[in-house]
Design a protein around this motif. Sequence first.
Motif, PDB file in Angstrom:
ATOM      1  N   GLN A  16       0.836  -1.215   0.000  1.00  0.00           N
ATOM      2  CA  GLN A  16       0.000   0.000   0.000  1.00  0.00           C
ATOM      3  C   GLN A  16       0.871   1.266   0.000  1.00  0.00           C
ATOM      4  OE1 GLN A  16      -3.543  -0.841  -0.133  1.00  0.00           O
ATOM      5  NE2 GLN A  16      -2.281  -2.623  -0.537  1.00  0.00           N
ATOM      6  N   ASN A  17       0.436   2.274  -0.724  1.00  0.00           N
ATOM      7  CA  ASN A  17       1.215   3.503  -0.809  1.00  0.00           C
ATOM      8  C   ASN A  17       0.522   4.659  -0.081  1.00  0.00           C
ATOM      9  OD1 ASN A  17      -0.805   4.484  -2.613  1.00  0.00           O
ATOM     10  ND2 ASN A  17       0.284   3.559  -4.345  1.00  0.00           N
ATOM     11  N   LEU A  18       1.261   5.727   0.075  1.00  0.00           N
ATOM     12  CA  LEU A  18       0.728   6.924   0.725  1.00  0.00           C
ATOM     13  C   LEU A  18       0.039   7.834  -0.287  1.00  0.00           C
ATOM     14  CD1 LEU A  18       0.480   8.683   3.297  1.00  0.00           C
ATOM     15  CD2 LEU A  18       2.727   9.652   2.745  1.00  0.00           C
ATOM     16  N   SER A  19       0.481   7.779  -1.527  1.00  0.00           N
ATOM     17  CA  SER A  19      -0.083   8.673  -2.544  1.00  0.00           C
ATOM     18  C   SER A  19      -1.546   8.348  -2.845  1.00  0.00           C
ATOM     19  CB  SER A  19       0.733   8.587  -3.840  1.00  0.00           C
ATOM     20  OG  SER A  19       0.654   7.292  -4.407  1.00  0.00           O
ATOM     21  N   VAL A  20      -1.936   7.072  -2.689  1.00  0.00           N
ATOM     22  CA  VAL A  20      -3.315   6.667  -2.973  1.00  0.00           C
ATOM     23  C   VAL A  20      -3.958   5.987  -1.770  1.00  0.00           C
ATOM     24  CG1 VAL A  20      -4.823   5.274  -4.455  1.00  0.00           C
ATOM     25  CG2 VAL A  20      -2.826   6.397  -5.441  1.00  0.00           C
ATOM     26  N   ASP A  21      -3.474   4.801  -1.410  1.00  0.00           N
ATOM     27  CA  ASP A  21      -4.145   3.951  -0.427  1.00  0.00           C
ATOM     28  C   ASP A  21      -4.273   4.592   0.955  1.00  0.00           C
ATOM     29  OD1 ASP A  21      -4.211   1.684  -2.317  1.00  0.00           O
ATOM     30  OD2 ASP A  21      -2.045   1.702  -2.029  1.00  0.00           O
ATOM     31  N   TYR A  22      -3.200   5.180   1.432  1.00  0.00           N
ATOM     32  CA  TYR A  22      -3.202   5.823   2.747  1.00  0.00           C
ATOM     33  C   TYR A  22      -3.406   7.339   2.641  1.00  0.00           C
ATOM     34  CZ  TYR A  22      -1.719   1.980   5.865  1.00  0.00           C
ATOM     35  OH  TYR A  22      -1.652   0.843   6.639  1.00  0.00           O
TER      36      TYR A  22
END
Length: 416
Positions: free
Chosen positions: A142-148
């Motif tokens: 999971q990434n910060l740019s989308v998921d988080y």
Amino acid sequence: MLQTTKLLIAVFATFCCFSEAIAQKPLRVYIMAGQSNMVGTGGISTFDYIGDDPKTAPLLKKMLGPDGNPKVCERVWISSLNGKMNQYGGEGFGKLTAGYGVRRTDPTKPDDFIGPEYMFGITMEESYDGPILIIKTAWGGQNLSVDYRSPGSGPYVMNDYQKEVFTKKGKLKQVQAQKKEATGRNYRYMIDHVKKVLGDIKRVYPDYDADAGYELMGFVWFQGWNDFSDLTTYPSSFGDKQYDQYSKLLAQFIRDIRKDLETPKLPFVIGVMGVYGNYTPGTFRIVNNSDHRMQLFRKAQAAPTELEEFQGTVVAVQTASFREDALGFIDQKLTEVKIMGRKLSKKLPDGPNADGSMTPEQQKAYIETYKAKIVTPQEMALWKRAASIGGFIHYYGSAKFHAQAGKAFAEALLEM
């Protein structure tokens, strides 16, 4: 006899008051979140290796109980939410012990791995004589740019480079729809679970004293690989500013966490990614200028600590020194063996099976001989002792890494 009786009554009363004081101490709550390295791939099978190093041997003593098995913390409870990619998943909870790392089959049942939570909890238990609760939410990939992505960062908007790339592939609308659906999903999962646990603490920690209450004491964030390797959201054409957007997203993430949990000054630890360690030659493979990009990304992860609004309440913890160069050297050799295997099976022109005459048995024998030439028996023995699952992205599944990281995260919060 009367004097003795009075003395016993006084001692008993003092003991009761002392016990009541301990029981009524507030519950300290810590939140830990991120992706796969927060989930944790530290194999319990690698615990003994921690004792080989004089610097980390004291950690192993703390991690083992009198019977030689992983310690069960008596005053630390955990609720750990994990699941497959893009799924809310399941919860495991109880007294903190080993087994709250990755759970390969069922997230509600223990497995043979730890993450940073284990040594984190042990360190916190040593520092506080009251009850402690860890709420961990982490999902792999999971990434910060989308998921988080947190609410304050707004909707995900593609840059011009992404639009160009996905238009050429004929996937622009498809990818835009996927990202729109995924935006903020794991952030919501995380916040919802934290509030669920805090709304009914007795479900996780049956002896919770509601009169004593709880205190949110800190948040630990350990994530980064999927953003680091996303060269469309963070294209190399941005130069030294390649990952500046990650810094902005992380700063807003901290603000939103504090707002949603109604804790304006919640202490926050950023675990800075340690993949590639200290860049020792021969311990990692450079792809797409990855060594330089890693330097830029680590800087971007730590950047929020420089903002005036976060002074004294947000700290970055570097984890590169916890990564094992010895395992990196062996991993590179084992990678060469895998490459040779592909050359054989695909009958590549520069391989020993270019004419395709080798049988599967001959290929297997060739690989075994090749492996024996470049990997020593001592190196293989070390690998079996110190590594488990996950490869270099997951610090070779070494519990030594996860234990050191967890301890460092806890100490950073205690200093704040």
